[in-house]
Scaffold this active site. Structure first.
Site, PDB file in Angstrom:
ATOM      1  N   ARG A  24       0.820  -1.215   0.000  1.00 34.55           N
ATOM      2  CA  ARG A  24       0.000   0.000   0.000  1.00 34.55           C
ATOM      3  C   ARG A  24       0.852   1.263   0.000  1.00 34.55           C
ATOM      4  O   ARG A  24       0.330   2.365  -0.065  1.00 34.55           O
ATOM      5  CB  ARG A  24      -0.919   0.005   1.225  1.00 34.55           C
ATOM      6  N   GLU A  36      -1.060  -9.113  -5.036  1.00 32.59           N
ATOM      7  CA  GLU A  36      -2.402  -9.610  -5.352  1.00 32.59           C
ATOM      8  C   GLU A  36      -2.389 -11.104  -5.669  1.00 32.59           C
ATOM      9  O   GLU A  36      -3.293 -11.842  -5.267  1.00 32.59           O
ATOM     10  CB  GLU A  36      -2.988  -8.824  -6.531  1.00 32.59           C
ATOM     11  N   LEU A  79       2.755 -22.213   0.454  1.00 33.68           N
ATOM     12  CA  LEU A  79       1.680 -21.237   0.258  1.00 33.68           C
ATOM     13  C   LEU A  79       0.449 -21.857  -0.396  1.00 33.68           C
ATOM     14  O   LEU A  79      -0.647 -21.317  -0.299  1.00 33.68           O
ATOM     15  CB  LEU A  79       2.190 -20.064  -0.581  1.00 33.68           C
ATOM     16  N   GLY A  80       0.632 -22.986  -1.060  1.00 31.60           N
ATOM     17  CA  GLY A  80      -0.501 -23.685  -1.662  1.00 31.60           C
ATOM     18  C   GLY A  80      -0.953 -23.083  -2.978  1.00 31.60           C
ATOM     19  O   GLY A  80      -0.474 -22.029  -3.404  1.00 31.60           O
ATOM     20  N   TYR A  81      -1.885 -23.796  -3.647  1.00 32.96           N
ATOM     21  CA  TYR A  81      -2.401 -23.358  -4.947  1.00 32.96           C
ATOM     22  C   TYR A  81      -1.238 -22.955  -5.866  1.00 32.96           C
ATOM     23  O   TYR A  81      -1.128 -21.814  -6.311  1.00 32.96           O
ATOM     24  CB  TYR A  81      -3.383 -22.197  -4.779  1.00 32.96           C
ATOM     25  N   TYR A 119     -10.981  -9.432 -11.061  1.00 34.35           N
ATOM     26  CA  TYR A 119     -10.668  -8.780  -9.790  1.00 34.35           C
ATOM     27  C   TYR A 119      -9.222  -8.296  -9.754  1.00 34.35           C
ATOM     28  O   TYR A 119      -8.948  -7.130  -9.432  1.00 34.35           O
ATOM     29  CB  TYR A 119     -10.909  -9.724  -8.605  1.00 34.35           C
ATOM     30  N   ASP A 137     -13.778  -8.586  -4.018  1.00 29.48           N
ATOM     31  CA  ASP A 137     -13.290  -9.818  -3.413  1.00 29.48           C
ATOM     32  C   ASP A 137     -14.292 -10.247  -2.336  1.00 29.48           C
ATOM     33  O   ASP A 137     -15.382  -9.679  -2.223  1.00 29.48           O
ATOM     34  CB  ASP A 137     -11.880  -9.636  -2.851  1.00 29.48           C
ATOM     35  N   CYS A 198     -20.335  -3.058  14.151  1.00 28.98           N
ATOM     36  CA  CYS A 198     -21.131  -2.025  13.482  1.00 28.98           C
ATOM     37  C   CYS A 198     -20.999  -0.652  14.137  1.00 28.98           C
ATOM     38  O   CYS A 198     -21.187   0.378  13.483  1.00 28.98           O
ATOM     39  CB  CYS A 198     -22.597  -2.440  13.446  1.00 28.98           C
ATOM     40  N   CYS A 201     -18.378   1.377  12.331  1.00 27.31           N
ATOM     41  CA  CYS A 201     -18.387   1.336  10.867  1.00 27.31           C
ATOM     42  C   CYS A 201     -18.734   2.710  10.296  1.00 27.31           C
ATOM     43  O   CYS A 201     -19.723   3.333  10.710  1.00 27.31           O
ATOM     44  CB  CYS A 201     -19.408   0.305  10.383  1.00 27.31           C
ATOM     45  N   CYS A 207     -26.325   1.633   6.253  1.00 34.16           N
ATOM     46  CA  CYS A 207     -26.303   0.177   6.076  1.00 34.16           C
ATOM     47  C   CYS A 207     -27.714  -0.385   6.288  1.00 34.16           C
ATOM     48  O   CYS A 207     -28.275  -0.308   7.383  1.00 34.16           O
ATOM     49  CB  CYS A 207     -25.331  -0.473   7.055  1.00 34.16           C
TER      50      CYS A 207
END
Length: 356
Positions: A24, A36, A79-81, A119, A137, A198, A201, A207
């Site tokens: 960021r 990402e 990390l998998g996948y 995405y 997402d 909440c 928020c 909301c």
């Protein structure tokens, strides 16, 4: 709903409460892309050290493109996948070859990269280049489902289209990067799956779910109906300081190394395993056997029931090696990238250490 006011409150909240994650702090598209891809199907605290290692080892896209795939998979280990890592490596090579090592700047070109869907392309386009693409997402789906009291299932085809339309409607086109980050962050730390906070928020006044007291009912998900059970038997054969590996040529673990595999239709008994091993030329009198069932390994549409058979051969025993088997020393196992269940098994049993 007063969209401009809601957008302002969301952005103002984000500027005060966001987590200072390294991706960021940059507009570098390559760095954002790495983050990402790593964070697909991965929690932030798990993915962060992998991101840092990849940036350290491959600071630019050409560094990643020039790396051997086996090296990339080893860095990804745990990390998998693993298709993410293979696709990422292929995309880096494509960027070098087709874009002169310059990360593409248009959504359509980013979307063409291997392993990049709507995405991820939208995230890179907005975070790196401030292009007006709304990202959706799981966190965003949850926030929007409650904000609009939307009961369409988030994992259905109709639901995905519906939530993309809601995200497009809610997008702050003057500052899409901050807006998208803020919406994702809100879902991650406030609008959580259970017990959303909440009271803090920034969208609480608009909301619809909060107004109706139905926060816990949303989002709606269709239940998965398909769960295939697979029985994987790995032969971890030890003869003095040697063992044998094979490299997977297909499937989710393509490119990774494993012990010779036999996939059965059901759980093998010791007697059945010994009969199969005789087909490798191994005599029972020359063999010590220990059966090691591993914890159930769940994937999206299948359950892997894994058993490692520890087989210690006498020094003079003969072995008929299978096709593409690779003979290595036990101490070399640390150098190979394994599927996560096998690496965890090796680490927990200290089986990368030299044999007695």
């Amino acid at each position: 709903m007063d969209l401009s006011s809601a957008q302002y409150n969301l952005r103002n909240w984000y500027q005060k409460h966001y987590r200072p994650l390294p991706w960021r702090k940059t507009r570098n598209a390559y760095s954002i892309w790495l983050s990402e891809i790593i964070l697909q199907q991965t929690r932030v605290n798990q993915g962060l050290p992998y991101y840092e290692r990849f940036i350290e080892n491959y600071p630019e896209v050409k560094d990643l493109a020039e790396a051997p795939q086996t090296e990339v998979l080893k860095l990804w280990e745990g990390l998998g996948y693993y298709s993410r890592a293979r696709n990422m490596h292929a995309a880096a090579q494509y960027i070098v070859a087709e874009h002169n090592a310059k990360f593409p700047e248009q959504y359509e070109e980013i979307r063409q990269l291997k392993g990049v869907g709507d995405y991820t392309a939208g995230a890179i386009a907005s975070f790196a280049y401030d292009l007006p693409y709304a990202v959706v997402d799981g966190n965003v789906q949850r926030v929007l489902s409650r904000l609009y009291a939307e009961y369409e299932a988030v994992n259905s085809g109709k639901g995905k289209r519906r939530f993309q339309a809601l995200a497009d409607e809610f997008l702050n086109r003057e500052d899409p990067a901050s807006h998208n980050q803020a919406l994702m962050e809100l879902g991650a730390i406030v609008c959580k799956p259970k017990n959303p906070d909440c009271s803090v928020c920034p969208l609480k006044d608009v909301c619809q779910a909060r107004a109706r007291g139905i926060q816990q009912e949303l989002p709606v998900k269709q239940k998965k109906k398909y769960d295939r059970k697979r029985y994987l038997n790995y032969w971890f054969i030890q003869q003095q300081s040697n063992t044998w590996l094979q490299q997977r040529q297909e499937g989710i673990w393509k490119g990774l190394f494993q012990f010779p595999l036999y996939e059965s239709g059901q759980e093998l008994t010791n007697s059945e395993a010994l009969q199969l091993l005789e087909g490798l030329g191994i005599q029972r009198s020359e063999l010590e056997v220990r059966r090691c069932p591993l914890p159930l390994h769940k994937l999206s549409h299948q359950s892997l029931l894994i058993t490692v058979w520890l087989l210690r051969l006498s020094p003079d025993a003969t072995l008929i090696e299978g096709e593409a088997w690779k003979k290595v020393t036990v101490s070399q196992l640390e150098d190979f990238a394994f599927p996560r269940p096998l690496r965890k098994f090796l680490d927990e049993n200290q089986l990368t250490l030299p044999l007695d």
